[in-house]
Design a protein around this motif. Structure first.
Motif, short mmCIF file in Angstrom:
data_model
loop_
_atom_site.label_atom_id
_atom_site.label_comp_id
_atom_site.label_asym_id
_atom_site.label_seq_id
_atom_site.Cartn_x
_atom_site.Cartn_y
_atom_site.Cartn_z
N GLU A 1 16.44 2.20 -8.32
CA GLU A 1 16.37 2.97 -9.57
C GLU A 1 17.69 2.89 -10.33
O GLU A 1 17.71 2.70 -11.55
N ARG A 2 18.78 3.01 -9.60
CA ARG A 2 20.10 2.93 -10.24
C ARG A 2 20.31 1.55 -10.86
O ARG A 2 20.82 1.44 -11.99
N ALA A 3 19.90 0.51 -10.15
CA ALA A 3 20.07 -0.85 -10.67
C ALA A 3 19.26 -1.05 -11.96
O ALA A 3 19.74 -1.65 -12.92
N VAL A 4 18.03 -0.53 -11.97
CA VAL A 4 17.18 -0.66 -13.17
C VAL A 4 17.81 0.09 -14.33
O VAL A 4 17.87 -0.41 -15.46
N ILE A 5 18.28 1.31 -14.07
CA ILE A 5 18.92 2.11 -15.12
C ILE A 5 20.16 1.40 -15.65
O ILE A 5 20.37 1.29 -16.86
N ASP A 6 20.98 0.90 -14.74
CA ASP A 6 22.20 0.20 -15.16
C ASP A 6 21.88 -1.04 -15.99
O ASP A 6 22.55 -1.31 -16.99
N TYR A 7 20.86 -1.77 -15.59
CA TYR A 7 20.49 -2.98 -16.34
C TYR A 7 19.99 -2.61 -17.74
O TYR A 7 20.41 -3.21 -18.74
N ALA A 8 19.11 -1.60 -17.81
CA ALA A 8 18.60 -1.18 -19.12
C ALA A 8 19.74 -0.68 -20.01
O ALA A 8 19.80 -1.00 -21.20
N ALA A 9 20.65 0.08 -19.43
CA ALA A 9 21.80 0.58 -20.20
C ALA A 9 22.63 -0.57 -20.72
O ALA A 9 23.07 -0.56 -21.88
N SER A 10 22.83 -1.59 -19.89
CA SER A 10 23.64 -2.74 -20.32
C SER A 10 22.98 -3.49 -21.47
O SER A 10 23.67 -4.02 -22.34
N LEU A 11 21.66 -3.53 -21.48
CA LEU A 11 20.94 -4.19 -22.58
C LEU A 11 21.18 -3.49 -23.92
O LEU A 11 21.10 -4.12 -24.97
N LEU A 12 21.48 -2.21 -23.84
CA LEU A 12 21.74 -1.43 -25.06
C LEU A 12 23.24 -1.21 -25.28
O LEU A 12 23.63 -0.42 -26.16
N ASN A 13 24.06 -1.90 -24.47
CA ASN A 13 25.51 -1.73 -24.55
C ASN A 13 25.94 -0.28 -24.39
O ASN A 13 26.78 0.23 -25.13
N LYS A 14 25.33 0.38 -23.42
CA LYS A 14 25.65 1.78 -23.13
C LYS A 14 26.08 1.90 -21.68
O LYS A 14 25.71 1.08 -20.85
N ASN A 15 26.82 2.96 -21.39
CA ASN A 15 27.11 3.22 -19.99
C ASN A 15 25.96 4.02 -19.40
O ASN A 15 25.08 4.51 -20.12
N ARG A 16 25.95 4.15 -18.10
CA ARG A 16 24.85 4.82 -17.41
C ARG A 16 24.66 6.25 -17.90
O ARG A 16 23.53 6.68 -18.17
N THR A 17 25.74 6.99 -18.01
CA THR A 17 25.63 8.40 -18.41
C THR A 17 25.03 8.52 -19.81
O THR A 17 24.09 9.30 -20.02
N ASP A 18 25.56 7.78 -20.77
CA ASP A 18 25.02 7.85 -22.13
C ASP A 18 23.54 7.48 -22.16
O ASP A 18 22.74 8.13 -22.82
#
Length: 94
Positions: A22-39
Motif C-alpha cells: 500500500e505504501r509503495a502504491v501511494i508513493d508511486y501515485a504521489a510521485s506521478l503528481l510530483n507530491k510527497n506522501r503526506t501531501d
C-alpha cells in the motif's frame, strides 16, 4: 510581480498503518503528481471526505411529506434572517 501562495501550517498529526505494498502504491501515485506522501494522502483524503459529506443528500419521504417539502422549497422565504445565516455558514473544511 511574483506572488507566492502559502499553505496553512499542518499542526495536527494523523497516524496510519499500511502494508508495504500500500505504501509503495501511494508513493508511486504521489510521485506521478510530483507530491510527497503526506501531501498526496492529505489531499486525497480531504477531497474524498468532502465528497462523502456533500453526497449526504438522499432522503426518503412519503407522497404527502414530499409534496409539503416541495411546497416549502418553492414558497417564499419566511425567515430571511435565518436564510442569510445559513448562506453565511462556511464548511468546516474551509
Amino acid at each position: 510581480m511574483h506572488t507566492t501562495i502559502r499553505k496553512a501550517t499542518r499542526d495536527k498529526q494523523i497516524n496510519i498503518r499500511a502494508t508495504e505494498e500500500e505504501r509503495a502504491v501511494i508513493d508511486y501515485a504521489a510521485s506521478l503528481l510530483n507530491k510527497n506522501r503526506t501531501d498526496f494522502i492529505i489531499e486525497q483524503a480531504v477531497s474524498e471526505a468532502q465528497n462523502i459529506i456533500l453526497d449526504q443528500r438522499v432522503f426518503a419521504l412519503d407522497d404527502a411529506r414530499y409534496q409539503a417539502f416541495i411546497e416549502q422549497l418553492e414558497g417564499p422565504v419566511q425567515n430571511e434572517e435565518g436564510r442569510q445565516r445559513l448562506l453565511d455558514v462556511k464548511p468546516e473544511w474551509k
